[in-house]
Motif scaffolding. Structure first.
Motif, PDB file in Angstrom:
ATOM      1  N   SER A   1      40.641  35.032  40.917  1.00  0.00           N
ATOM      2  CA  SER A   1      40.995  35.764  39.623  1.00  0.00           C
ATOM      3  C   SER A   1      40.956  36.421  39.920  1.00  0.00           C
ATOM      4  O   SER A   1      41.230  37.606  39.096  1.00  0.00           O
ATOM      5  CB  SER A   1      40.874  34.856  38.010  1.00  0.00           C
ATOM      6  OG  SER A   1      41.665  33.671  38.354  1.00  0.00           O
ATOM      7  N   ILE A   2      39.191  37.328  39.633  1.00  0.00           N
ATOM      8  CA  ILE A   2      38.458  38.382  39.836  1.00  0.00           C
ATOM      9  C   ILE A   2      39.587  39.257  40.326  1.00  0.00           C
ATOM     10  O   ILE A   2      39.928  40.129  40.631  1.00  0.00           O
ATOM     11  CB  ILE A   2      37.334  37.946  39.137  1.00  0.00           C
ATOM     12  CG1 ILE A   2      37.250  37.703  38.538  1.00  0.00           C
ATOM     13  CG2 ILE A   2      36.681  39.858  39.305  1.00  0.00           C
ATOM     14  CD1 ILE A   2      35.219  37.713  38.199  1.00  0.00           C
ATOM     15  N   LEU A   3      39.694  38.628  41.955  1.00  0.00           N
ATOM     16  CA  LEU A   3      39.983  39.493  43.287  1.00  0.00           C
ATOM     17  C   LEU A   3      41.373  39.308  43.177  1.00  0.00           C
ATOM     18  O   LEU A   3      41.623  41.020  43.368  1.00  0.00           O
ATOM     19  CB  LEU A   3      39.975  38.385  44.357  1.00  0.00           C
ATOM     20  CG  LEU A   3      38.681  37.990  44.495  1.00  0.00           C
ATOM     21  CD1 LEU A   3      38.535  37.349  46.474  1.00  0.00           C
ATOM     22  CD2 LEU A   3      37.619  39.638  45.341  1.00  0.00           C
ATOM     23  N   PHE A   4      41.824  38.889  42.206  1.00  0.00           N
ATOM     24  CA  PHE A   4      43.824  38.900  42.303  1.00  0.00           C
ATOM     25  C   PHE A   4      44.450  39.341  41.135  1.00  0.00           C
ATOM     26  O   PHE A   4      44.707  40.495  40.303  1.00  0.00           O
ATOM     27  CB  PHE A   4      44.920  37.853  43.062  1.00  0.00           C
ATOM     28  CG  PHE A   4      43.926  37.668  44.756  1.00  0.00           C
ATOM     29  CD1 PHE A   4      45.253  38.629  45.117  1.00  0.00           C
ATOM     30  CD2 PHE A   4      43.384  37.066  44.648  1.00  0.00           C
ATOM     31  CE1 PHE A   4      44.981  38.314  46.561  1.00  0.00           C
ATOM     32  CE2 PHE A   4      43.279  36.685  45.828  1.00  0.00           C
ATOM     33  CZ  PHE A   4      43.548  37.246  47.043  1.00  0.00           C
ATOM     34  N   LYS A   5      43.453  38.652  39.515  1.00  0.00           N
ATOM     35  CA  LYS A   5      44.763  38.954  38.618  1.00  0.00           C
ATOM     36  C   LYS A   5      44.345  40.643  37.476  1.00  0.00           C
ATOM     37  O   LYS A   5      44.713  41.080  37.336  1.00  0.00           O
ATOM     38  CB  LYS A   5      43.749  38.113  37.609  1.00  0.00           C
ATOM     39  CG  LYS A   5      44.644  36.466  37.614  1.00  0.00           C
ATOM     40  CD  LYS A   5      44.514  35.611  36.623  1.00  0.00           C
ATOM     41  CE  LYS A   5      45.852  34.581  36.880  1.00  0.00           C
ATOM     42  NZ  LYS A   5      45.294  33.952  35.420  1.00  0.00           N
ATOM     43  N   ILE A   6      42.755  40.775  38.223  1.00  0.00           N
ATOM     44  CA  ILE A   6      42.259  41.724  38.104  1.00  0.00           C
ATOM     45  C   ILE A   6      42.627  43.274  39.322  1.00  0.00           C
ATOM     46  O   ILE A   6      42.670  43.805  38.911  1.00  0.00           O
ATOM     47  CB  ILE A   6      40.608  41.692  37.832  1.00  0.00           C
ATOM     48  CG1 ILE A   6      41.021  40.918  36.409  1.00  0.00           C
ATOM     49  CG2 ILE A   6      39.835  42.783  37.116  1.00  0.00           C
ATOM     50  CD1 ILE A   6      39.350  40.232  36.621  1.00  0.00           C
ATOM     51  N   GLY A   7      41.704  42.799  40.738  1.00  0.00           N
ATOM     52  CA  GLY A   7      41.796  44.290  41.672  1.00  0.00           C
ATOM     53  C   GLY A   7      43.040  43.908  41.777  1.00  0.00           C
ATOM     54  O   GLY A   7      43.229  45.411  42.349  1.00  0.00           O
TER      55      GLY A   7
ATOM     56  N   ILE B   1      40.041  47.869  41.118  1.00  0.00           N
ATOM     57  CA  ILE B   1      39.443  47.332  42.610  1.00  0.00           C
ATOM     58  C   ILE B   1      38.078  47.448  42.992  1.00  0.00           C
ATOM     59  O   ILE B   1      37.137  46.617  43.079  1.00  0.00           O
ATOM     60  CB  ILE B   1      40.098  48.338  44.135  1.00  0.00           C
ATOM     61  CG1 ILE B   1      41.373  48.577  44.111  1.00  0.00           C
ATOM     62  CG2 ILE B   1      39.434  47.825  44.495  1.00  0.00           C
ATOM     63  CD1 ILE B   1      41.826  49.565  44.426  1.00  0.00           C
ATOM     64  N   GLU B   2      37.732  48.534  42.318  1.00  0.00           N
ATOM     65  CA  GLU B   2      35.677  48.340  42.140  1.00  0.00           C
ATOM     66  C   GLU B   2      35.399  46.866  41.347  1.00  0.00           C
ATOM     67  O   GLU B   2      34.203  46.536  41.510  1.00  0.00           O
ATOM     68  CB  GLU B   2      35.447  50.153  41.451  1.00  0.00           C
ATOM     69  CG  GLU B   2      35.331  50.574  42.702  1.00  0.00           C
ATOM     70  CD  GLU B   2      37.256  52.173  42.005  1.00  0.00           C
ATOM     71  OE1 GLU B   2      37.563  50.994  41.379  1.00  0.00           O
ATOM     72  OE2 GLU B   2      37.164  52.499  42.688  1.00  0.00           O
ATOM     73  N   GLU B   3      36.340  46.325  40.390  1.00  0.00           N
ATOM     74  CA  GLU B   3      35.268  45.181  39.816  1.00  0.00           C
ATOM     75  C   GLU B   3      35.844  43.867  40.168  1.00  0.00           C
ATOM     76  O   GLU B   3      34.623  43.766  40.545  1.00  0.00           O
ATOM     77  CB  GLU B   3      35.922  45.474  38.756  1.00  0.00           C
ATOM     78  CG  GLU B   3      35.535  44.202  37.859  1.00  0.00           C
ATOM     79  CD  GLU B   3      36.059  43.465  36.294  1.00  0.00           C
ATOM     80  OE1 GLU B   3      36.795  42.817  35.714  1.00  0.00           O
ATOM     81  OE2 GLU B   3      36.911  44.994  35.449  1.00  0.00           O
ATOM     82  N   SER B   4      36.851  43.593  41.123  1.00  0.00           N
ATOM     83  CA  SER B   4      36.563  42.949  42.369  1.00  0.00           C
ATOM     84  C   SER B   4      36.076  43.213  43.777  1.00  0.00           C
ATOM     85  O   SER B   4      35.033  41.716  43.833  1.00  0.00           O
ATOM     86  CB  SER B   4      38.179  42.844  42.734  1.00  0.00           C
ATOM     87  OG  SER B   4      38.576  43.719  43.606  1.00  0.00           O
ATOM     88  N   ALA B   5      35.402  44.448  44.224  1.00  0.00           N
ATOM     89  CA  ALA B   5      34.870  44.767  44.987  1.00  0.00           C
ATOM     90  C   ALA B   5      33.078  44.687  44.501  1.00  0.00           C
ATOM     91  O   ALA B   5      32.595  44.093  45.883  1.00  0.00           O
ATOM     92  CB  ALA B   5      35.330  45.894  45.559  1.00  0.00           C
TER      93      ALA B   5
ATOM     94  N   TYR C   1      53.081  41.890  42.218  1.00  0.00           N
ATOM     95  CA  TYR C   1      52.055  41.580  41.739  1.00  0.00           C
ATOM     96  C   TYR C   1      51.675  40.263  42.709  1.00  0.00           C
ATOM     97  O   TYR C   1      52.608  39.294  43.529  1.00  0.00           O
ATOM     98  CB  TYR C   1      52.542  40.142  40.104  1.00  0.00           C
ATOM     99  CG  TYR C   1      52.849  41.605  39.512  1.00  0.00           C
ATOM    100  CD1 TYR C   1      51.501  42.212  38.582  1.00  0.00           C
ATOM    101  CD2 TYR C   1      54.151  42.909  39.369  1.00  0.00           C
ATOM    102  CE1 TYR C   1      51.837  43.837  37.296  1.00  0.00           C
ATOM    103  CE2 TYR C   1      54.231  43.546  37.984  1.00  0.00           C
ATOM    104  CZ  TYR C   1      53.238  43.503  37.680  1.00  0.00           C
ATOM    105  OH  TYR C   1      53.574  45.135  36.597  1.00  0.00           O
ATOM    106  N   ARG C   2      50.550  39.245  42.669  1.00  0.00           N
ATOM    107  CA  ARG C   2      50.026  37.627  43.101  1.00  0.00           C
ATOM    108  C   ARG C   2      49.588  36.678  42.597  1.00  0.00           C
ATOM    109  O   ARG C   2      49.161  36.627  41.400  1.00  0.00           O
ATOM    110  CB  ARG C   2      48.851  38.390  44.343  1.00  0.00           C
ATOM    111  CG  ARG C   2      48.497  37.163  45.277  1.00  0.00           C
ATOM    112  CD  ARG C   2      47.561  36.397  44.337  1.00  0.00           C
ATOM    113  NE  ARG C   2      46.581  35.610  44.962  1.00  0.00           N
ATOM    114  CZ  ARG C   2      45.900  34.514  44.732  1.00  0.00           C
ATOM    115  NH1 ARG C   2      45.356  34.910  43.606  1.00  0.00           N
ATOM    116  NH2 ARG C   2      45.281  34.255  45.701  1.00  0.00           N
ATOM    117  N   PHE C   3      50.318  35.850  42.383  1.00  0.00           N
ATOM    118  CA  PHE C   3      50.192  34.764  42.112  1.00  0.00           C
ATOM    119  C   PHE C   3      49.432  33.766  42.952  1.00  0.00           C
ATOM    120  O   PHE C   3      49.857  32.990  44.243  1.00  0.00           O
ATOM    121  CB  PHE C   3      51.504  34.257  41.510  1.00  0.00           C
ATOM    122  CG  PHE C   3      52.752  35.088  40.753  1.00  0.00           C
ATOM    123  CD1 PHE C   3      52.707  35.471  39.496  1.00  0.00           C
ATOM    124  CD2 PHE C   3      53.392  36.258  41.890  1.00  0.00           C
ATOM    125  CE1 PHE C   3      52.890  35.982  38.767  1.00  0.00           C
ATOM    126  CE2 PHE C   3      53.980  36.857  40.832  1.00  0.00           C
ATOM    127  CZ  PHE C   3      53.986  37.718  39.537  1.00  0.00           C
TER     128      PHE C   3
END
Length: 174
Positions: A41-47, A53-57, A98-100
């Motif tokens: 979820s961090i990678l896709f819902k957020i990043g 992007i910096e948050e998922s990185a 969007y990615r699901f």
């Protein structure tokens, strides 16, 4: 197959399972499954979806490798972040993608070294759409993915990504 070969085969499988060499996927209610689903979820819902992007990185290794069957190889976290900023998250992008996650497809396989958990392989299916309300049944843009997660100083971090079998399917109206 004679009885002694069957016995040897069964004993070998039993040894592999008992030693932790052959491990099945974890239960979907396990802490490991829930932890890596949250990382997804961090990678896709957020990043990806929100382009933070910096948050998922933060949950990626610097030497991240990303293998994409259509887009080639990305050899570092820095290169991945740059590609995201120039692609789906570019400043002048007028249409979000969007990615699901197809939730029921998600699997997690723990990896051990001498009985100690050091990583896990996460496999699943996801789909993409410019419609934030899209469902898998109506989507025409999906793919499979495998993520190799490694524990680094007590934290799960993404080490390798393989994104493959990007496919379009015929969309049918229900």
């Amino acid at each position: 197959m004679n009885q002694s070969i069957k016995s040897l085969l069964l004993c070998s499988i039993g040894f592999l399972m008992a030693s932790g060499i052959a491990t099945a996927q974890v239960d979907k209610s396990s802490d490991l499954f829930k932890t890596l689903k949250a990382k997804d979820s961090i990678l896709f819902k957020i990043g990806f979806n929100k382009c933070k992007i910096e948050e998922s990185a933060k949950i990626m290794f610097d030497d991240l490798e990303f293998y994409h069957d259509k887009g080639g190889i990305t050899n570092s976290k820095e290169e991945f972040v740059t590609a995201m900023k120039k692609g789906p998250c570019k400043a002048d992008n007028t249409e979000n993608v969007y990615r699901f996650l197809v939730v029921e497809s998600l699997e997690v396989f723990p990896m051990y070294n001498n009985g100690e958990l050091y990583g896990a392989l996460q496999n699943g299916k996801h789909f993409f759409s410019t419609d934030e309300q899209m469902t898998y049944e109506k989507s025409n843009n999906y793919a499979l993915f495998s993520h190799l997660w490694i524990i680094d100083s007590g934290e799960w971090k993404l080490k390798r990504v393989i994104s493959y079998s990007h496919t379009s399917k015929e969309v049918t109206e229900n």
